[in-house]
Each structure stands twice: as structure tokens, then as C-alpha cells.
Design an enzyme around this catalytic site. Sequence first.
Site, PDB file in Angstrom:
ATOM      1  N   ARG A 120      44.212  53.457  59.296  1.00 45.85           N
ATOM      2  CA  ARG A 120      44.949  52.592  60.224  1.00 45.85           C
ATOM      3  C   ARG A 120      46.328  52.273  59.654  1.00 45.85           C
ATOM      4  NH1 ARG A 120      43.925  46.258  61.333  1.00 45.85           N
ATOM      5  NH2 ARG A 120      45.212  46.010  63.195  1.00 45.85           N
ATOM      6  N   PHE A 176      35.311  68.129  53.794  1.00 48.56           N
ATOM      7  CA  PHE A 176      34.425  68.242  52.628  1.00 48.56           C
ATOM      8  C   PHE A 176      32.969  68.117  53.049  1.00 48.56           C
ATOM      9  CE2 PHE A 176      32.043  66.145  49.217  1.00 48.56           C
ATOM     10  CZ  PHE A 176      32.252  67.012  48.167  1.00 48.56           C
ATOM     11  N   ASP A 234      38.275  53.372  53.832  1.00 50.22           N
ATOM     12  CA  ASP A 234      38.993  54.539  54.350  1.00 50.22           C
ATOM     13  C   ASP A 234      39.522  54.316  55.759  1.00 50.22           C
ATOM     14  OD1 ASP A 234      38.697  56.224  52.079  1.00 50.22           O
ATOM     15  OD2 ASP A 234      36.618  56.555  52.617  1.00 50.22           O
TER      16      ASP A 234
END
Length: 310
Positions: free
Chosen positions: A91, A205, A86
Site C-alpha cells: 500500500r 516464489f 507486506d
Amino acid sequence: MTTTQAASAAPTTAERTVFLLAHTGRPAAVRSAELVVQGLLRSGIGVRVLAEEAADLPLPPAVELVDADAAGVLESCELLVVLGGDGTLLRGAEFARSSGVPMLGVNLGRVGFLAEAERDDLDKVVDRVVTRSYEVEERMTLDVLVRNDGQIVHTDWALNEASVEKAARERLLEVVTEVDGRPVSRFGGDGVVCATPTGSTAYAFSAGGPVVWPEVEALLMVPISAHALFAKPLVTAPDSVLAVEVQPQTPHGVLWCDGRRTVELPAGARVEVRRGAVPVRLARLHHASFTDRLVAKFALPVAGWRGAPQ
């Protein structure tokens, strides 16, 4: 928000170039990069990588090297292929947003909601790139600004979220939240996450926010470990303006954008978050529903499901 369109048609010539970004600290990413580079070069497609990563990757002389801070890093590139978890995908999103080049992510990490393929799909990824068999969708971003004493002191952006967080572990951060110029609630806690639907499966989340399908146009505001009776996640209109005010008597806080860029927030600072003017474009190989992606990424138990009556 997602806006889907077909990949632009162009002849398959040696003039085609793909930019490759990899997490060189992962052995799996280094091996995957080697396979992708070889596959693309065999098909007559040029490959460009960052010079700072070149020493850690087994690259043939035909690969073009470019400095990360050079102007037009992705100029003339048709696609940005990202290999990693992730963090690497976020990036890559920085390069994708600034250039407008679509990003195709290959997940080598744990979840990888932004990724379109897994490490076992590398042959398929190369084939789809070569044949231009992918679609491009646009994902909503956030524009973020920080005010102090009424003056704008910092601007930023985010694909997933902008989070206002406490800087001192032993102290609560006292904030007042606002939507569209009206106050909502004051509370002390660890902070507040302002997120896009894309970011609803990330930090928001984990903080207890709802999962929002990426086709939904909305902004999210999710308190983090709030000490308050009413500090619930909020889902607002996409053109709303969210604000978090750090109270004058509280310790200073910090602003994080996508967990990558940070700036200190002095007591009294105000953070404003609105829909971003520039989206991030993602390349998609599959037409699977977001529901299926959600179940697969989180390994949700669905045994016993029989479906709608035929």
C-alpha cells in the site's frame, strides 16, 4: 533493478516532513507509530498521516492530517515511513510510486522482504531519518494493460507481480503465454504470475519460481499449478513484453496487481506486461547483501558453512 544513490542533502530544520503510514489494525503498529512520531517531533521533524487513520493512532496535535485522495498527499515530504506487514508495505508503494518519495519499511508482519527494519529497530530508524543516514535505490515495476477485442480496456501497474488467475475454483483457466510477440505454451491451470525480481520472493516464489537478486534486470513468468508437460518458470530480458491470453472457450479470469487491485478478465481477454516506466524508490539503512537478507527472512539453514579458503 536497483539504482543506489545517496540521500539528498538538506538542512535539518523544522520544515522537514515525514509521511507515516501504519497498519492501524495491528496493536504493534499503533505502538510503533506512537514511538516514531514522538521521536521525529522531538527532533524538529514534522509528521503527516492520513486523516482516516488518525482516530486509531495516539497522535499529538502537531501531526498534520491529510486526506488519502487529496492532491499532493506527499508533497514536500522527504520520506515515507511504513509500519506493517507486506500488505501495508505494498500500500505504501502506491504512494511512493505516484509521488517519487522514497519508502522506508518497518516490518511488523511475518516476512517483509520490502522492509528495511524490524520492530526492534525503531530507535535506529528514527535516528537514521533524523540524520539522513540512508541511501535510496530504485526498484523495477511493471506496466500492465488489458485488451479485449483489440481495445485497451484497463491499465495498471505492479511492484511485485501481475497475476492472471482463474475466477471459478472448480474450473481450470485455459491460457496461451507469449514472450516478445511469439507464443510459448498453451495450458490449463490456476493462472500465470508475471513478476519483477523484487516480486520473485513473493507470489512467484510460492508458485515455484526462482529467486532473482534485485540487481538483476529481468522479468519472470511463472505458471500456477499448470496441467502441462512444459509449463516452467521463464526469466526474460527486462525489455521483453510478456502476454497472457485467456482462451475464448474458458471461463473468465481475474487480473490481480500486487494482490491489491483486481479487474475481471472476460474470455478472450489479453494481458500484456512490460517493464514499468516509473520505479518505486526504497530507502535503505543497511549494506547487507541480498544473500544475507534471503537467509534471514526465510530462516534458511546454513550451519556447517565454512566460507571460501583464506
